[in-house]
Design a protein around this motif. Structure first.
Motif, PDB file in Angstrom:
ATOM      1  N   THR A 173      70.357 200.406 -62.127  1.00  0.00           N
ATOM      2  CA  THR A 173      69.216 199.554 -62.461  1.00  0.00           C
ATOM      3  C   THR A 173      68.266 200.363 -63.341  1.00  0.00           C
ATOM      4  OG1 THR A 173      68.110 200.289 -60.428  1.00  0.00           O
ATOM      5  CG2 THR A 173      69.350 198.218 -60.313  1.00  0.00           C
ATOM      6  N   THR A 174      67.182 199.741 -63.759  1.00  0.00           N
ATOM      7  CA  THR A 174      66.147 200.468 -64.501  1.00  0.00           C
ATOM      8  C   THR A 174      64.802 200.224 -63.829  1.00  0.00           C
ATOM      9  OG1 THR A 174      65.887 198.591 -66.015  1.00  0.00           O
ATOM     10  CG2 THR A 174      67.328 200.379 -66.715  1.00  0.00           C
ATOM     11  N   ASP A 175      63.938 201.249 -63.877  1.00  0.00           N
ATOM     12  CA  ASP A 175      62.615 201.094 -63.279  1.00  0.00           C
ATOM     13  C   ASP A 175      61.644 200.486 -64.275  1.00  0.00           C
ATOM     14  OD1 ASP A 175      61.747 203.113 -64.996  1.00  0.00           O
ATOM     15  OD2 ASP A 175      61.739 204.665 -63.438  1.00  0.00           O
ATOM     16  N   ALA A 176      60.375 200.402 -63.887  1.00  0.00           N
ATOM     17  CA  ALA A 176      59.372 199.736 -64.723  1.00  0.00           C
ATOM     18  C   ALA A 176      59.150 200.460 -66.051  1.00  0.00           C
ATOM     19  CB  ALA A 176      58.056 199.634 -63.959  1.00  0.00           C
ATOM     20  N   ASN A 177      59.512 201.750 -66.106  1.00  0.00           N
ATOM     21  CA  ASN A 177      59.361 202.521 -67.336  1.00  0.00           C
ATOM     22  C   ASN A 177      60.627 202.533 -68.183  1.00  0.00           C
ATOM     23  OD1 ASN A 177      56.651 203.393 -66.753  1.00  0.00           O
ATOM     24  ND2 ASN A 177      57.512 204.832 -65.265  1.00  0.00           N
ATOM     25  N   CYS A 185      63.488 203.695 -67.190  1.00  0.00           N
ATOM     26  CA  CYS A 185      64.336 204.837 -66.852  1.00  0.00           C
ATOM     27  C   CYS A 185      65.472 204.378 -65.932  1.00  0.00           C
ATOM     28  CB  CYS A 185      63.521 205.918 -66.150  1.00  0.00           C
ATOM     29  SG  CYS A 185      62.219 206.619 -67.188  1.00  0.00           S
ATOM     30  N   GLU A 197      63.402 200.276 -53.502  1.00  0.00           N
ATOM     31  CA  GLU A 197      63.224 200.652 -54.901  1.00  0.00           C
ATOM     32  C   GLU A 197      64.139 199.830 -55.799  1.00  0.00           C
ATOM     33  OE1 GLU A 197      60.987 202.736 -56.408  1.00  0.00           O
ATOM     34  OE2 GLU A 197      60.075 202.651 -54.413  1.00  0.00           O
ATOM     35  N   LYS A 198      65.407 199.692 -55.394  1.00  0.00           N
ATOM     36  CA  LYS A 198      66.321 198.916 -56.232  1.00  0.00           C
ATOM     37  C   LYS A 198      65.948 197.449 -56.244  1.00  0.00           C
ATOM     38  CE  LYS A 198      69.807 199.141 -52.537  1.00  0.00           C
ATOM     39  NZ  LYS A 198      69.099 200.205 -51.787  1.00  0.00           N
ATOM     40  N   ASN A 218      61.976 193.336 -61.421  1.00  0.00           N
ATOM     41  CA  ASN A 218      61.366 193.593 -62.723  1.00  0.00           C
ATOM     42  C   ASN A 218      62.350 193.374 -63.869  1.00  0.00           C
ATOM     43  OD1 ASN A 218      59.128 194.805 -64.423  1.00  0.00           O
ATOM     44  ND2 ASN A 218      60.746 196.302 -64.841  1.00  0.00           N
ATOM     45  N   ASP A 253      68.349 204.278 -63.002  1.00  0.00           N
ATOM     46  CA  ASP A 253      68.451 204.696 -61.613  1.00  0.00           C
ATOM     47  C   ASP A 253      69.806 204.238 -61.103  1.00  0.00           C
ATOM     48  OD1 ASP A 253      67.771 205.787 -59.214  1.00  0.00           O
ATOM     49  OD2 ASP A 253      66.059 204.475 -58.819  1.00  0.00           O
ATOM     50  N   LYS A 269      62.891 196.209 -56.043  1.00  0.00           N
ATOM     51  CA  LYS A 269      61.752 196.081 -56.958  1.00  0.00           C
ATOM     52  C   LYS A 269      62.208 196.189 -58.411  1.00  0.00           C
ATOM     53  CE  LYS A 269      58.527 198.080 -53.595  1.00  0.00           C
ATOM     54  NZ  LYS A 269      57.707 199.283 -53.260  1.00  0.00           N
ATOM     55  N   GLN A 270      63.157 197.088 -58.651  1.00  0.00           N
ATOM     56  CA  GLN A 270      63.658 197.249 -60.013  1.00  0.00           C
ATOM     57  C   GLN A 270      64.399 195.995 -60.481  1.00  0.00           C
ATOM     58  OE1 GLN A 270      65.929 200.871 -59.624  1.00  0.00           O
ATOM     59  NE2 GLN A 270      64.104 202.154 -59.498  1.00  0.00           N
TER      60      GLN A 270
END
Length: 217
Positions: free
Chosen positions: A56-60, A62, A87-88, A94, A64, A90-91
């Protein structure tokens, strides 16, 4: 430390022998070929063939990644579960575009899936949660995944307490537990060859059907 670095540098890869892959005789839908390959993995004693890496990717923006298991596969997609508050989770909220990677080293096969993770309805999510083992449900119900912990004893005590609660209320469900379906847009099947001339077959979603293309290794 230098000794282990030497071992890493000299480790052998793709030793084989590997099962044949006839690209001229493959299913029209990647779901069918995936199940064929999954059966071959089982027949060849691959350990935990249902394990996969979810990226996945985070809010920036990046990347993961982590290893999960698939819960099911059908013509509509590949299914996995997690808390939507992790975390995943939330990602995915987003940016629902994800990648899933299966690697079965014993048979030199890799499957790469790119698509969009879609939440299943609440009833399905609830049933998935209740099928989990008691300890797994107890840990999820704590709602502390990925948060900072001071010492391991905290987790041990919290899980024991939660399991005692589950004995009294066995149908407790973590409200954020979510079953996701990855609706594939691309699915690539990679077959290793001992001479390194690997075989890559990629499916592309095209409206109501799939296109198949060979790729250079």
């Amino acid at each position: 430390m230098e000794d282990i670095r030497k071992v890493i540098r000299q480790s052998k890869t793709l030793v084989g022998p590997f099962p044949p892959f006839n690209v001229e005789d493959t299913a029209e839908h990647p779901y069918d070929l995936f199940l064929e390959w999954f059966q071959v993995a089982i027949d060849n004693g691959v350990n935990e063939p249902h394990s996969m890496t979810l990226s996945t990717t985070d809010a920036n923006g990046c990347p993961d990644a982590r290893v999960l298991i698939i819960k099911d596969v059908d013509q509509h997609g590949w299914y996995f579960a997690s808390s939507s508050e992790s975390e995943k989770g939330k990602q995915i909220e987003n940016n629902p575009h994800v990648a899933m990677t299966f690697y079965w080293s014993e048979i030199g096969r890799q499957v790469r899936i790119r698509g969009k993770a879609v939440k299943m309805d609440q009833e399905v999510c609830t049933q998935d949660f209740l099928k989990r083992g008691t300890v797994a449900r107890a840990i999820a119900l704590l709602g502390k995944q990925s948060t900072v912990m001071n010492r391991q004893q905290e987790a041990d005590e919290a899980v024991r307490n939660q399991m005692a609660i589950l004995q009294q209320q066995p149908n407790l469900v973590y409200p954020s537990w979510t079953l996701y379906r990855t609706v594939a847009e691309e699915v690539e099947f990679w077959q290793a060859q001992e001479d390194r001339n690997h075989i890559r077959l990629k499916y592309f979603s095209e409206k109501d059907h799939w296109l198949k293309r060979l790729l250079w290794a």
